[in-house]
Motif scaffolding. Structure first.
Motif, PDB file in Angstrom:
ATOM      1  N   UNK A   1       0.789  -1.225   0.000  1.00 25.08           N
ATOM      2  CA  UNK A   1       0.000   0.000   0.000  1.00 25.08           C
ATOM      3  C   UNK A   1       0.821   1.275   0.000  1.00 25.08           C
ATOM      4  N   UNK A   2       1.937   1.273   0.662  1.00 20.93           N
ATOM      5  CA  UNK A   2       2.717   2.509   0.738  1.00 20.93           C
ATOM      6  C   UNK A   2       3.316   2.846  -0.630  1.00 20.93           C
ATOM      7  N   UNK A   3       3.550   4.129  -0.845  1.00 23.57           N
ATOM      8  CA  UNK A   3       4.157   4.594  -2.094  1.00 23.57           C
ATOM      9  C   UNK A   3       5.638   4.223  -2.120  1.00 23.57           C
ATOM     10  N   UNK A   4       6.249   4.230  -3.297  1.00 22.27           N
ATOM     11  CA  UNK A   4       7.679   3.893  -3.385  1.00 22.27           C
ATOM     12  C   UNK A   4       8.573   4.751  -2.489  1.00 22.27           C
ATOM     13  N   UNK A   5       8.152   5.988  -2.221  1.00 23.10           N
ATOM     14  CA  UNK A   5       8.958   6.849  -1.350  1.00 23.10           C
ATOM     15  C   UNK A   5       8.672   6.626   0.134  1.00 23.10           C
ATOM     16  N   UNK A   6       7.797   5.657   0.434  1.00 25.41           N
ATOM     17  CA  UNK A   6       7.479   5.333   1.823  1.00 25.41           C
ATOM     18  C   UNK A   6       6.261   6.042   2.375  1.00 25.41           C
ATOM     19  N   UNK A   7       5.651   6.921   1.589  1.00 23.83           N
ATOM     20  CA  UNK A   7       4.445   7.621   2.023  1.00 23.83           C
ATOM     21  C   UNK A   7       3.330   6.613   2.256  1.00 23.83           C
ATOM     22  N   UNK A   8       2.657   6.748   3.374  1.00 26.19           N
ATOM     23  CA  UNK A   8       1.589   5.820   3.711  1.00 26.19           C
ATOM     24  C   UNK A   8       0.383   5.995   2.792  1.00 26.19           C
ATOM     25  N   UNK A   9      -0.311   4.903   2.561  1.00 22.64           N
ATOM     26  CA  UNK A   9      -1.595   4.901   1.850  1.00 22.64           C
ATOM     27  C   UNK A   9      -2.582   5.701   2.701  1.00 22.64           C
ATOM     28  N   UNK A  10      -3.591   6.277   2.074  1.00 22.83           N
ATOM     29  CA  UNK A  10      -4.578   7.100   2.787  1.00 22.83           C
ATOM     30  C   UNK A  10      -5.208   6.354   3.962  1.00 22.83           C
ATOM     31  N   UNK A  11      -5.524   5.074   3.786  1.00 19.87           N
ATOM     32  CA  UNK A  11      -6.139   4.306   4.881  1.00 19.87           C
ATOM     33  C   UNK A  11      -5.145   4.108   6.028  1.00 19.87           C
ATOM     34  N   UNK A  12      -3.876   3.894   5.709  1.00 22.82           N
ATOM     35  CA  UNK A  12      -2.869   3.740   6.754  1.00 22.82           C
ATOM     36  C   UNK A  12      -2.668   5.060   7.506  1.00 22.82           C
ATOM     37  N   UNK A  13      -2.572   6.140   6.759  1.00 23.71           N
ATOM     38  CA  UNK A  13      -2.369   7.457   7.362  1.00 23.71           C
ATOM     39  C   UNK A  13      -3.550   7.826   8.270  1.00 23.71           C
ATOM     40  N   UNK A  14      -4.761   7.537   7.814  1.00 21.35           N
ATOM     41  CA  UNK A  14      -5.946   7.839   8.617  1.00 21.35           C
ATOM     42  C   UNK A  14      -5.969   7.009   9.896  1.00 21.35           C
ATOM     43  N   UNK A  15      -5.519   5.769   9.827  1.00 18.06           N
ATOM     44  CA  UNK A  15      -5.469   4.938  11.041  1.00 18.06           C
ATOM     45  C   UNK A  15      -4.530   5.562  12.075  1.00 18.06           C
ATOM     46  N   UNK A  16      -3.424   6.121  11.612  1.00  8.11           N
ATOM     47  CA  UNK A  16      -2.490   6.787  12.522  1.00  8.11           C
ATOM     48  C   UNK A  16      -3.139   8.043  13.096  1.00  8.11           C
ATOM     49  N   UNK A  17      -3.698   8.878  12.229  1.00 10.59           N
ATOM     50  CA  UNK A  17      -4.270  10.157  12.653  1.00 10.59           C
ATOM     51  C   UNK A  17      -5.465   9.988  13.588  1.00 10.59           C
TER      52      UNK A  17
END
Length: 167
Positions: free
Chosen positions: A88-104
């Motif tokens: 799910x994460x982008x090649x640069x390591x940026x989290x997928x929207x669902x992963x980022x929302x789980x953190x936030x």
């Protein structure tokens, strides 16, 4: 009987010759591919810790479905794309929207169930990017959280869907 299975693991082609017909996707992911983001919980398809996403060709593109890797056999992957939480994460390591929302939204406490929830949410939002709470809850009904973070998980999923509505 053994067979050859061809599929994509994330974006990478895989061709497995002489596949044991009883090998589960979970066992293959963890022992062969060393993808440990997919967790083994109940090993009976009841807890959702092992949830992955299968994309199958359909008339209008790809059809995404969350499945329990502990009861899905590797031989059923032929012609599909298999996505795990690592994909799910982008090649640069940026989290997928669902992963980022789980953190936030603090949707993870002990973290054991988190990858399975993220994959269920991802499959749900691939089908319906503007899903409402009832749709998200139904999509996550096979996932169990021992810590009880359900309100935060659903808030994260709704945040992801609402961002999709705006985008």
């Amino acid at each position: 009987m053994r067979t050859t299975v061809r599929f994509l693991l994330g974006q990478e082609p895989r061709e497995l010759a002489a596949v044991d017909p009883t090998m589960t996707v979970l066992d293959w992911l963890r022992t062969v591919e060393r993808r440990t983001g997919t967790k083994e919980g109940c090993n009976e398809g009841d807890c959702g810790a092992c949830t992955v996403v299968l994309a199958r060709p359909a008339a209008d593109g790809l059809s995404y479905r969350a499945v329990n890797a502990c009861i899905q056999l590797v031989a059923t992957l032929d012609g599909c794309q298999l996505l795990t939480v690592e994909d799910l994460k982008a090649p640069d390591g940026t989290l997928h929207a669902a992963q980022r929302a789980m953190v936030e939204e603090h949707g993870s406490q002990c973290g054991f169930c988190t990858p399975g929830f993220v994959m269920s949410i991802t499959a749900c939002l691939e089908k319906d990017p503007k899903a409402d709470l009832a749709t998200i809850q139904k999509a996550c009904s096979g996932n169990v959280c021992r810590c009880g973070t359900y309100p935060h998980v659903f808030a994260a999923a709704l945040e992801t869907a609402q961002k999709a509505k705006k985008g």
